[in-house]
Write a protein that holds these residues in place. Structure first.
Motif, mmCIF file in Angstrom:
data_model
loop_
_atom_site.group_PDB
_atom_site.id
_atom_site.type_symbol
_atom_site.label_atom_id
_atom_site.label_comp_id
_atom_site.label_asym_id
_atom_site.label_seq_id
_atom_site.Cartn_x
_atom_site.Cartn_y
_atom_site.Cartn_z
ATOM 1 N N GLN A 119 -13.705 84.612 42.758
ATOM 2 C CA GLN A 119 -13.797 84.873 41.319
ATOM 3 C C GLN A 119 -13.505 83.616 40.500
ATOM 4 O OE1 GLN A 119 -15.493 87.947 41.938
ATOM 5 N NE2 GLN A 119 -14.845 87.905 39.806
ATOM 6 N N ILE A 120 -12.595 82.789 40.969
ATOM 7 C CA ILE A 120 -12.324 81.525 40.278
ATOM 8 C C ILE A 120 -13.570 80.647 40.292
ATOM 9 C CG2 ILE A 120 -11.026 79.366 40.444
ATOM 10 C CD1 ILE A 120 -9.348 81.550 39.293
ATOM 11 N N ARG A 121 -14.244 80.575 41.436
ATOM 12 C CA ARG A 121 -15.452 79.756 41.535
ATOM 13 C C ARG A 121 -16.547 80.281 40.615
ATOM 14 N NH1 ARG A 121 -20.026 80.652 44.902
ATOM 15 N NH2 ARG A 121 -21.347 78.786 45.002
ATOM 16 N N ASN A 122 -16.754 81.587 40.602
ATOM 17 C CA ASN A 122 -17.818 82.149 39.778
ATOM 18 C C ASN A 122 -17.546 81.952 38.292
ATOM 19 O OD1 ASN A 122 -19.126 83.020 42.097
ATOM 20 N ND2 ASN A 122 -18.155 85.044 42.060
ATOM 21 N N TRP A 123 -16.290 82.121 37.872
ATOM 22 C CA TRP A 123 -15.986 81.994 36.450
ATOM 23 C C TRP A 123 -16.103 80.545 35.978
ATOM 24 C CZ3 TRP A 123 -12.309 79.546 33.397
ATOM 25 C CH2 TRP A 123 -12.237 79.972 32.068
ATOM 26 N N THR A 124 -15.581 79.622 36.736
ATOM 27 C CA THR A 124 -15.672 78.210 36.331
ATOM 28 C C THR A 124 -17.118 77.730 36.333
ATOM 29 O OG1 THR A 124 -15.256 77.538 38.623
ATOM 30 C CG2 THR A 124 -13.359 77.685 37.157
ATOM 31 N N LYS A 125 -17.930 78.258 37.228
ATOM 32 C CA LYS A 125 -19.345 77.873 37.269
ATOM 33 C C LYS A 125 -20.085 78.339 36.020
ATOM 34 C CE LYS A 125 -23.388 78.213 40.321
ATOM 35 N NZ LYS A 125 -23.900 78.777 41.607
ATOM 36 N N ALA A 126 -19.641 79.428 35.423
ATOM 37 C CA ALA A 126 -20.327 79.982 34.253
ATOM 38 C C ALA A 126 -19.859 79.371 32.938
ATOM 39 C CB ALA A 126 -20.130 81.495 34.216
ATOM 40 N N GLN A 127 -18.869 78.474 32.943
ATOM 41 C CA GLN A 127 -18.343 77.942 31.694
ATOM 42 C C GLN A 127 -19.244 76.853 31.106
ATOM 43 O OE1 GLN A 127 -15.611 79.340 30.078
ATOM 44 N NE2 GLN A 127 -16.179 80.749 31.727
ATOM 45 N N PRO A 128 -19.567 76.943 29.812
ATOM 46 C CA PRO A 128 -20.336 75.871 29.166
ATOM 47 C C PRO A 128 -19.450 74.663 28.896
ATOM 48 C CG PRO A 128 -19.772 77.538 27.564
ATOM 49 C CD PRO A 128 -19.277 78.046 28.892
ATOM 50 N N ARG A 129 -20.081 73.509 28.768
ATOM 51 C CA ARG A 129 -19.336 72.274 28.543
ATOM 52 C C ARG A 129 -18.887 72.103 27.094
ATOM 53 N NH1 ARG A 129 -19.968 67.205 31.888
ATOM 54 N NH2 ARG A 129 -20.636 67.853 33.965
ATOM 55 N N LYS A 130 -19.542 72.732 26.159
ATOM 56 C CA LYS A 130 -19.183 72.556 24.754
ATOM 57 C C LYS A 130 -17.793 73.131 24.491
ATOM 58 C CE LYS A 130 -20.900 73.201 20.038
ATOM 59 N NZ LYS A 130 -22.031 73.679 19.199
ATOM 60 N N GLY A 131 -16.895 72.290 23.989
ATOM 61 C CA GLY A 131 -15.520 72.713 23.721
ATOM 62 C C GLY A 131 -14.696 72.936 24.963
ATOM 63 N N LEU A 132 -15.212 72.538 26.140
ATOM 64 C CA LEU A 132 -14.513 72.829 27.384
ATOM 65 C C LEU A 132 -13.205 72.059 27.492
ATOM 66 C CD1 LEU A 132 -14.496 74.249 30.118
ATOM 67 C CD2 LEU A 132 -15.866 72.372 31.042
ATOM 68 N N TRP A 133 -13.216 70.753 27.197
ATOM 69 C CA TRP A 133 -11.990 69.961 27.305
ATOM 70 C C TRP A 133 -10.936 70.446 26.314
ATOM 71 C CZ3 TRP A 133 -10.525 66.863 31.055
ATOM 72 C CH2 TRP A 133 -11.484 66.273 31.885
ATOM 73 N N GLU A 134 -11.367 70.928 25.160
ATOM 74 C CA GLU A 134 -10.406 71.424 24.161
ATOM 75 C C GLU A 134 -9.794 72.744 24.615
ATOM 76 O OE1 GLU A 134 -12.603 68.313 22.873
ATOM 77 O OE2 GLU A 134 -13.554 70.260 23.291
ATOM 78 N N ARG A 135 -10.603 73.621 25.220
ATOM 79 C CA ARG A 135 -10.049 74.870 25.761
ATOM 80 C C ARG A 135 -9.160 74.597 26.965
ATOM 81 N NH1 ARG A 135 -15.436 76.266 24.894
ATOM 82 N NH2 ARG A 135 -15.926 76.220 27.127
ATOM 83 N N ASN A 136 -9.532 73.582 27.735
ATOM 84 C CA ASN A 136 -8.720 73.241 28.905
ATOM 85 C C ASN A 136 -7.299 72.845 28.536
ATOM 86 O OD1 ASN A 136 -10.810 73.678 30.698
ATOM 87 N ND2 ASN A 136 -11.461 71.538 30.739
ATOM 88 N N GLY A 137 -7.092 72.356 27.342
ATOM 89 C CA GLY A 137 -5.777 71.842 26.948
ATOM 90 C C GLY A 137 -4.848 72.873 26.363
ATOM 91 N N ARG A 138 -5.197 74.172 26.441
ATOM 92 C CA ARG A 138 -4.379 75.217 25.821
ATOM 93 C C ARG A 138 -4.132 76.370 26.783
ATOM 94 N NH1 ARG A 138 -7.218 72.565 22.024
ATOM 95 N NH2 ARG A 138 -6.395 72.457 19.874
#
Length: 829
Positions: free
Chosen positions: A583-602
């Motif tokens: 499930q971790i692999r499937n969810w991370t594969k579906a994430q768009p790059r836009k705003g990704l680094w900003e979401r990663n920091g919270r």
């Protein structure tokens, strides 16, 4: 000869002595031209005897008197006054100072001054005499004997030396205490979270299970509402029956079918499935950070110790192949694993060889995965001949069938490092269906060391990893042990016998043949030329500062693995391993790059941020518009050492720049085919990156260490930091998944540019520099106290503009104590 000024000085001395010692003074000194009447002058007589003050230039007539058998002298009643030439008097006065006359004795005839140098001057005569009618007063000061003075000096000197030694000793002791952190300080004020009450419904028992939808969680809740969840006797139900758990998906269209794997070579012993109970404990709290729903994990079931660990030897005696744990106390439900219809028998794990079972499973399912690439040359075990290892070349000459191509792969010639989980020949099928979608190969690297003590619980945990991730999945994962040899003097890269002997003794018997050895000195040889800074007294090639160096080299030697999980020995999961990883692999594969680094920091806190879509839009607004948070004033002001930090953030604007594509420093490794955005940030509709495998997956936010009090924010080696520090990100704990592309870039940066950073900062920073896809997976995290959710969100995301990093108020560094009581942190206990 004395002048008038000299008389005045003697007069002052006489007055002072008379007053001090009580001497009678009835006489006066007058000018030499006047008559000098002296009757009693003991003080002046003392001056004469002490300092030899004589010769006033007058002739004194003295006659002996007999009184009491003693002979005394009286001054003449009339004394002739004389006048002398001033120049003559000056000459005689100078002569008297240079040659003080002898003391006057009774009976000596006085003599006047003479111009002849052969005659004695009359100034040596006594000026005053003692009165015959008054007792002479003499005063003496006590003179300490020289021997006593010497003893006192030695005692004083010894005391000063002892005091100096004590001060030096105290200074050294104090400095060592400061360095070791053992200085006793006053008890600090306890953190606010210690005042929050403990939650009580984590241990409700499986007899109080209720459906997930009917459960009222104890936490989180509205702080104005006090929940009092209790269980009555009527609500305690009989023990339910456990159910086998199978999270493995059926073969999808276009994918090869999974082949069943066994524990023995005869394919008669199957891996027992784990068991679960439907429902959750009544009042069981929700995860306060992260989300089951977002990641697609099941939160409507629960596991007990026998259903989760029983298939791997828990609750079995050692004679029956178990671990001997869980044989005493409450054992309700322990036998349901083996008595239910269709259940299996207990497994005797004492005869299981996991290396062979894993290799056989990989062989049976070889058609599901990409063909194995040619392995890297092991330059530390064998010399190369024309680009090939000597033994490999000889074996190929003897047997041409061992030549590696897309369909046939020979046996790896490295001890303890199997190609597909074992030292077995793994053959690829001769023909592969054209429309079959192949799966990537993934390695699980268990980080351990050569003298690690494996407890019973460790063995059960390792069995579950191999069984659920490798065997039951049809070989989707290969489990390896990356064993650290802590003695740098052992030449593991120079002698195969030494290598095999250490590797054999480093692992339990059932896991032998699944390990790879490495040492810090070996890493120093492979990655030579790196500047040694001894940051915080730690070597740059050490496991603490460069955890991923052996992982980089492992990936370089094993290009067949598309992904590598760096996994610590102390990680535990109460659910099913495959379900979690998949499930971790499937969810991370579906994430768009836009705003990704900003979401990663919270941190994602559902009770405060709402749904994931609400959270995503909130992060976008905080980034583009900024916030009025007072934490922004602490953004990047000073480094952890107290001095100004050369931050990569050039201006402290209210808003933040969104990361879109690579963010390279000036001296980054170039020409690495870094992926560029297909369009601008504004035009993208959250499409770029969807369906793309993540190059880096972490379980903690990828925070910006600039301006924080995190201890290793400046542990940067090889980069040009004269003007500013390179842009970087960090994730606490090194448990993460790294792609082959990321590990190759890390390897090349270290080898070619001599670049490296602290372990928890290195993979994320390389991903940032080269534009790779890095994702923080917000997995469920629990907490043991009743924190107000809004306060928890303010603490965890206490950095710049609502992020977890970027300011001195960040939770990382001096405020990591707030992770106490959570379920995911290196110091959460």
């Amino acid at each position: 000869m004395l002048t008038g000024e000299s008389f005045s000085a003697i007069d002052c001395l006489a007055n002072g002595l008379a007053n001090k010692y009580g001497c009678s003074r009835q006489h006066e000194f007058r000018h030499p031209k006047e008559r000098l009447n002296i009757r009693e002058a003991p003080a002046v007589d003392w001056l004469q005897n002490r300092y030899g003050v004589i010769g006033l230039g007058e002739r004194m007539e003295k006659s002996p008197n007999r009184q009491g058998g003693r002979e005394t002298y009286d001054d003449a009643s009339d004394t002739e006054s004389y006048e002398s030439d001033p120049e003559s008097d000056l000459e005689k006065a100078q002569y008297a100072r240079r040659n003080p006359p002898a003391r006057f004795r009774p009976g000596d005839a006085p003599s006047a001054y003479s111009s002849s140098s052969r005659e004695t001057s009359g100034s040596h005569q006594h000026l005053l005499s003692t009165s015959p009618n008054k007792r002479k007063s003499t005063f003496y000061f006590y003179k300490i004997p020289p021997r006593v003075v010497r003893y006192m000096n030695w005692a004083l000197l010894s005391t000063m030396i002892i005091i100096a030694i004590c001060l030096i000793r105290a200074s050294y002791t104090s400095s060592r205490q400061v360095e070791m952190g053992t200085v006793e300080k006053s008890a600090p004020k306890p953190p606010p979270w210690e005042a929050f009450p403990f939650l009580k419904r984590y241990h409700g028992g499986i007899r109080t299970l209720v459906p997930k939808k009917k459960n009222t969680p104890e936490y989180p809740h509205d702080q104005q509402v006090v929940l009092n969840i209790s269980v009555t006797k009527q609500e305690i139900k009989p023990l339910p029956k456990s159910v086998p758990y199978d999270p493995y998906p059926l073969a999808k269209e276009g994918y090869a079918e999974r082949q069943e794997c066994f524990l023995d070579a005869a394919e008669t012993v199957k891996v027992p499935p784990v068991h679960y109970y439907p429902g959750v404990v009544k009042g069981f709290p929700e995860a306060v950070m992260g989300s089951y729903e977002v990641l697609g994990l099941r939160d409507d079931i629960c596991f007990d110790r026998f259903g989760r660990l029983g298939p791997y030897g828990y609750g079995h005696s050692v004679k029956r192949g178990g671990t001997g744990a869980g044989l005493h106390g409450d054992r309700e439900g322990a036998d349901d694993l083996w008595e239910s219809p269709g259940s299996m028998t207990e497994v005797d794990y004492s005869s299981i060889e996991w290396v062979k079972a894993q290799a056989a499973c990989a062989t049976k399912n070889a058609g599901r995965f990409h063909p194995i690439e040619k392995p890297g040359e092991n330059l530390f075990l064998e010399l190369t001949v024309d680009g090939q290892q000597a033994s490999q070349k000889k074996s190929m000459e003897a047997d041409p069938s061992l030549v590696e191509d897309d369909s046939v792969v020979g046996k790896r010639d490295e001890p303890g490092v199997p190609t597909a989980g074992a030292n077995e020949t793994v053959a690829q099928p001769a023909t592969v269906p054209k429309k079959v979608t192949l799966l990537p190969r993934t390695a699980i690297l268990i980080r351990t060391w050569w003298d690690f003590h494996y407890t019973t619980e460790d063995v059960i945990y390792l069995r579950s990893l191999i069984a659920e991730l490798s065997l039951l999945s049809g070989g989707e994962f290969a489990v390896h042990f990356l064993v650290h040899v802590r003695d740098d003097n052992v030449p593991i890269w120079a002698d195969k016998k030494i290598y095999n002997r250490i590797l054999e003794n480093a692992l339990p018997v059932e896991f032998r043949g699944m390990g790879t050895l490495w040492s810090e000195r070996q890493m120093g040889l492979i990655y030579g030329g790196i500047q040694e800074s001894f940051f915080r007294d730690l070597p740059v090639h050490g496991v603490y500062r460069s955890t991923f160096m052996p992982v980089q080299y492992f990936s370089h030697q094993h290009p067949e693995y598309d992904f590598v999980w760096n996994w610590e020995m102390d990680v535990r999961y109460t659910g099913h391993w495959y379900h979690f990883f998949d499930q971790i692999r499937n969810w991370t594969k579906a994430q768009p790059r836009k705003g990704l680094w900003e979401r990663n920091g919270r941190f994602y806190i559902p009770s405060v941020h709402g749904s994931w879509e609400d959270f995503k839009q909130m992060v976008r607004v905080q980034t583009e518009m900024g916030t009025d948070s007072p934490n922004n004033i602490w953004s990047g002001l000073k480094s952890s050492t107290g001095g100004p930090i050369p931050s990569s953030r050039t201006a402290q604007a209210k808003s933040d720049k969104s990361i879109w594509g690579p963010e390279p420093p000036p001296d980054v490794l170039t020409n690495q085919n870094d992926e560029q955005p297909p369009t601008s940030y504004e035009k993208d509709k959250y499409e770029w990156g969807v369906g793309e495998e993540a190059d880096l997956i972490t379980f903690n936010p990828l925070f910006d260490p600039d301006g924080t009090t995190w201890f290793f924010t400046e542990d940067i080696t090889g980069y040009n930091t004269t003007s500013s520090l390179p842009p970087r990100r960090a994730a606490i704990t090194t448990t993460s998944r790294l792609s082959k592309r990321l590990l190759t870039l890390m390897h090349r940066e270290t080898v070619l540019k001599r670049h490296t950073m602290f372990s928890e900062m290195w993979p994320a920073s390389v991903s940032l520099h080269h534009g790779l896809k890095a994702v923080y997976a917000p997995h469920p995290m629990y907490i043991d106290r009743d924190w107000p959710p809004s306060y928890l969100a303010a603490v965890m995301n206490g950095g710049r503009n609502g992020a977890s990093g970027g300011a001195r108020t960040s939770v990382y560094g001096g405020r990591e104590h707030n992770f106490k009581g959570t379920t995911w942190f290196y110091d959460a206990g």
